[in-house]
Design a protein around this motif. Structure first.
Motif, PDB file in Angstrom:
ATOM      1  N   ALA A   2       0.829  -1.193   0.000  1.00 46.89           N
ATOM      2  CA  ALA A   2       0.000   0.000   0.000  1.00 46.89           C
ATOM      3  C   ALA A   2       0.870   1.253   0.000  1.00 46.89           C
ATOM      4  N   SER A   3       0.329   2.318  -0.559  1.00 46.25           N
ATOM      5  CA  SER A   3       1.024   3.599  -0.538  1.00 46.25           C
ATOM      6  C   SER A   3       0.818   4.278   0.806  1.00 46.25           C
ATOM      7  N   TRP A   4       1.830   5.034   1.242  1.00 48.36           N
ATOM      8  CA  TRP A   4       1.670   5.786   2.480  1.00 48.36           C
ATOM      9  C   TRP A   4       0.896   7.095   2.258  1.00 48.36           C
ATOM     10  N   LEU A   5       0.635   7.429   1.008  1.00 49.13           N
ATOM     11  CA  LEU A   5      -0.101   8.656   0.708  1.00 49.13           C
ATOM     12  C   LEU A   5      -1.595   8.396   0.921  1.00 49.13           C
ATOM     13  N   PRO A   6      -2.257   9.088   1.841  1.00 48.81           N
ATOM     14  CA  PRO A   6      -3.663   8.806   2.154  1.00 48.81           C
ATOM     15  C   PRO A   6      -4.553   8.901   0.908  1.00 48.81           C
ATOM     16  N   GLY A   7      -5.389   7.883   0.714  1.00 49.71           N
ATOM     17  CA  GLY A   7      -6.362   7.880  -0.362  1.00 49.71           C
ATOM     18  C   GLY A   7      -5.823   7.482  -1.724  1.00 49.71           C
ATOM     19  N   ALA A   8      -4.521   7.308  -1.857  1.00 47.80           N
ATOM     20  CA  ALA A   8      -3.942   7.031  -3.175  1.00 47.80           C
ATOM     21  C   ALA A   8      -4.424   5.697  -3.735  1.00 47.80           C
ATOM     22  N   ASP A   9      -4.383   4.657  -2.924  1.00 51.28           N
ATOM     23  CA  ASP A   9      -4.748   3.331  -3.422  1.00 51.28           C
ATOM     24  C   ASP A   9      -6.225   3.244  -3.769  1.00 51.28           C
ATOM     25  N   GLU A  10      -7.062   3.989  -3.056  1.00 45.53           N
ATOM     26  CA  GLU A  10      -8.491   3.970  -3.336  1.00 45.53           C
ATOM     27  C   GLU A  10      -8.846   4.795  -4.579  1.00 45.53           C
ATOM     28  N   SER A  11      -7.937   5.650  -5.020  1.00 47.71           N
ATOM     29  CA  SER A  11      -8.206   6.540  -6.150  1.00 47.71           C
ATOM     30  C   SER A  11      -8.050   5.859  -7.505  1.00 47.71           C
ATOM     31  N   PHE A  13      -5.065   5.281  -8.561  1.00 51.32           N
ATOM     32  CA  PHE A  13      -3.700   5.675  -8.903  1.00 51.32           C
ATOM     33  C   PHE A  13      -2.780   5.424  -7.710  1.00 51.32           C
ATOM     34  N   GLY A  14      -2.838   4.179  -7.231  1.00 45.14           N
ATOM     35  CA  GLY A  14      -2.037   3.798  -6.086  1.00 45.14           C
ATOM     36  C   GLY A  14      -0.669   3.274  -6.475  1.00 45.14           C
ATOM     37  N   ALA A  15      -0.033   2.611  -5.523  1.00 47.37           N
ATOM     38  CA  ALA A  15       1.339   2.150  -5.723  1.00 47.37           C
ATOM     39  C   ALA A  15       1.449   1.001  -6.699  1.00 47.37           C
ATOM     40  N   ASP A  16       0.318   0.336  -7.040  1.00 46.10           N
ATOM     41  CA  ASP A  16       0.396  -0.731  -8.031  1.00 46.10           C
ATOM     42  C   ASP A  16       0.058  -0.237  -9.438  1.00 46.10           C
ATOM     43  N   ASN A  17      -0.107   1.074  -9.610  1.00 46.06           N
ATOM     44  CA  ASN A  17      -0.347   1.656 -10.922  1.00 46.06           C
ATOM     45  C   ASN A  17       0.891   2.435 -11.369  1.00 46.06           C
ATOM     46  N   LEU A  18       1.093   3.632 -10.831  1.00 43.98           N
ATOM     47  CA  LEU A  18       2.267   4.469 -11.112  1.00 43.98           C
ATOM     48  C   LEU A  18       2.444   4.768 -12.600  1.00 43.98           C
ATOM     49  N   PRO A  19       1.437   5.397 -13.219  1.00 42.87           N
ATOM     50  CA  PRO A  19       1.562   5.743 -14.629  1.00 42.87           C
ATOM     51  C   PRO A  19       2.455   6.968 -14.841  1.00 42.87           C
ATOM     52  N   TYR A  20       3.046   7.039 -16.015  1.00 51.38           N
ATOM     53  CA  TYR A  20       3.960   8.125 -16.376  1.00 51.38           C
ATOM     54  C   TYR A  20       3.251   9.163 -17.238  1.00 51.38           C
ATOM     55  N   GLY A  21       3.639  10.424 -17.062  1.00 50.04           N
ATOM     56  CA  GLY A  21       3.112  11.489 -17.894  1.00 50.04           C
ATOM     57  C   GLY A  21       4.071  12.659 -17.937  1.00 50.04           C
ATOM     58  N   ILE A  22       3.665  13.707 -18.646  1.00 54.32           N
ATOM     59  CA  ILE A  22       4.453  14.929 -18.762  1.00 54.32           C
ATOM     60  C   ILE A  22       3.649  16.068 -18.144  1.00 54.32           C
ATOM     61  N   PHE A  23       4.282  16.843 -17.264  1.00 55.36           N
ATOM     62  CA  PHE A  23       3.606  17.927 -16.567  1.00 55.36           C
ATOM     63  C   PHE A  23       4.503  19.158 -16.546  1.00 55.36           C
ATOM     64  N   SER A  24       3.909  20.278 -16.216  1.00 55.64           N
ATOM     65  CA  SER A  24       4.698  21.485 -15.973  1.00 55.64           C
ATOM     66  C   SER A  24       4.025  22.313 -14.896  1.00 55.64           C
ATOM     67  N   ARG A  25       4.839  23.078 -14.194  1.00 53.92           N
ATOM     68  CA  ARG A  25       4.331  24.084 -13.263  1.00 53.92           C
ATOM     69  C   ARG A  25       4.453  25.456 -13.915  1.00 53.92           C
ATOM     70  N   PRO A  26       3.690  26.429 -13.451  1.00 58.35           N
ATOM     71  CA  PRO A  26       3.778  27.762 -14.058  1.00 58.35           C
ATOM     72  C   PRO A  26       5.221  28.270 -14.095  1.00 58.35           C
ATOM     73  N   GLY A  76       8.304   2.795  -6.783  1.00 58.29           N
ATOM     74  CA  GLY A  76       7.415   2.085  -5.880  1.00 58.29           C
ATOM     75  C   GLY A  76       7.957   2.044  -4.466  1.00 58.29           C
ATOM     76  N   GLY A  77       9.271   1.857  -4.351  1.00 55.69           N
ATOM     77  CA  GLY A  77       9.889   1.824  -3.035  1.00 55.69           C
ATOM     78  C   GLY A  77       9.814   3.153  -2.307  1.00 55.69           C
ATOM     79  N   MET A  78       9.767   4.251  -3.073  1.00 58.58           N
ATOM     80  CA  MET A  78       9.680   5.581  -2.462  1.00 58.58           C
ATOM     81  C   MET A  78       8.280   5.899  -1.953  1.00 58.58           C
ATOM     82  N   LEU A  79       7.278   5.216  -2.508  1.00 61.31           N
ATOM     83  CA  LEU A  79       5.895   5.606  -2.249  1.00 61.31           C
ATOM     84  C   LEU A  79       5.101   4.599  -1.437  1.00 61.31           C
ATOM     85  N   THR A  80       5.719   3.503  -1.027  1.00 65.08           N
ATOM     86  CA  THR A  80       5.007   2.497  -0.254  1.00 65.08           C
ATOM     87  C   THR A  80       5.386   2.559   1.212  1.00 65.08           C
TER      88      THR A  80
END
Length: 396
Positions: A2-11, A13-26, A76-80
């Motif tokens: 399980a992920s230590w991030l609250p609600g992640a696994d129920e969303s 997009f938990g630790a057994d998914n971990l999809p990749y994408g491209i993002f940017s901040r302003p 995965g090791g960083m997020l579980t």
């Protein structure tokens, strides 16, 4: 785990998914991230590898399957549970604070026809006096090339295309906007590891070359296609836009969704015979203006993605990082599992009713189509493939 991030696994997009994408901040350049719950993990900051500073997944995907699996294990090791949260939290960015971009530049795009029910339905609707499926359909996964330059990110508006049209009873075609614009619920496969020209990829090497999956809306104009398809097949009717989801779900996240695949008869030729379980039990959902109109089951497709890859390289065609090939529209056996409006309305004879009192045989200007997908995760929960959204824009 399980992920230590609250609600992640129920969303989804938990630790057994971990999809990749491209993002940017302003104010920042786009770069690579991994979604976890309602956050994006900034891989450039968290791991520092140069390919994660890129505005595309291609440099990372080109490194090959060993690097993909090592990175997935590290992230995965960083997020579980049990991971040092204090070192990771600074690199987690709220999803609503970033902009998502197309995950990779599409090198080549191939659209298959892998759904037996879809192909059969189209034959019955469009060619009621024909023999049904083409003679070659059960012997090879038929396909056509698309336009890589018109594969667009989720959220991009889709302008109603022009084309040559000839209505029944008309002697000559005319040029104008399509009145039979349709959606197509499909699954796409993203090539990571390239191959040299002249080297076919056997079905056994599928997972060494395909990085992951995306949702695909295979938009098409049926009235344009009806006139232009003889003798070479669809061209302008499908090349104006193809929408893909922003998150690439790794193949390794789909382990629990794998099964043998649909039984095939006659037995495919030796180079197309399956040697591993690459049927995928993925539930798709189609929403039109927010209302669910279909739930196509990807598990029902006849040709599996390892067979598609083997076929498209069987003549020695090279693979490039960023190649995308799609299943074609997916339909199931039930009427509510049909993956296009052409099928749902049975060629317009049975218009689809919406809760606002309107009906649809094909898409109207302003309509918004949303495709989503879910699969069983390795931890027993569900993993989400996200959404791909597109709104039809009227021609000027």
């Amino acid at each position: 785990m399980a992920s230590w991030l609250p609600g992640a696994d129920e969303s989804g997009f938990g630790a057994d998914n971990l999809p990749y994408g491209i993002f940017s901040r302003p104010g920042d350049a786009p770069r690579v991230g991994v979604r976890i719950g309602d956050f994006v993990l900034d891989l450039a900051a968290a791991l520092g590898d140069p390919e994660f500073f890129a505005s595309s997944l291609i440099p990372f995907m080109a490194r090959g399957s060993t690097a993909w699996r090592a990175t997935r294990a590290k992230v995965g090791g960083m997020l579980t549970a049990g991971a040092p949260q204090a070192t990771v939290r600074p690199h987690l960015l709220p999803l609503d604070s970033v902009t998502l971009w197309a995950p990779f530049e599409v090198a080549d795009y191939i659209d298959f026809s892998c759904s037996l029910e879809h192909a059969t339905n189209l034959g019955q609707i469009l060619r009621p006096d024909s023999a049904g499926l083409p003679a070659n359909w059960r012997h090879l996964p038929v396909a056509h090339h698309g336009r890589s330059g018109t594969v667009v990110a989720s959220g991009t508006e889709v302008t109603r295309p022009y084309g040559q049209l000839r209505a029944p009873g008309e002697t000559y075609p005319r040029f104008g906007p399509s009145t039979s614009l349709d959606l197509g619920a499909a699954l796409g496969f993203v090539v990571g590891a390239p191959t040299p020209l002249g080297r076919p990829v056997p079905v056994s090497e599928f997972a060494e070359h395909v990085f992951g999956v995306v949702l695909v809306n295979d938009w098409r104009a049926h009235d344009v296609q009806a006139w232009e398809s003889g003798p070479l097949g669809p061209f302008l009717a499908t090349s104006f836009a193809t929408s893909i989801s922003p998150w690439v779900v790794p193949l390794d996240a789909l382990g629990a969704a794998r099964f043998a695949g649909r039984q095939q008869a006659p037995l495919p030729m030796p180079h197309l015979r399956r040697v591993a379980d690459w049927g995928l039990d993925i539930a798709l959902e189609v929403r039109l203006n927010g209302e669910v109109v279909s739930r196509p089951p990807y598990a029902a497709v006849y040709w599996t993605p390892d067979q598609m890859l083997a076929h498209l390289t069987s003549n020695g065609a090279a693979l490039r990082s960023g190649d995308l090939y799609a299943s074609g529209t997916v339909s199931g056996a039930r009427p509510d599992q049909r993956g296009s409006l052409l099928e749902l309305s049975w060629g317009g004879a049975e218009p689809v009713g919406l809760t606002d009192g309107s009906t649809r045989s094909f898409l109207a200007d302003g309509d918004t189509v949303t495709l989503s997908g879910w699969a069983r995760g390795m931890a027993g929960g569900a993993i989400s493939l996200g959404e791909v959204v597109g709104t039809v824009r009227a021609v000027a």
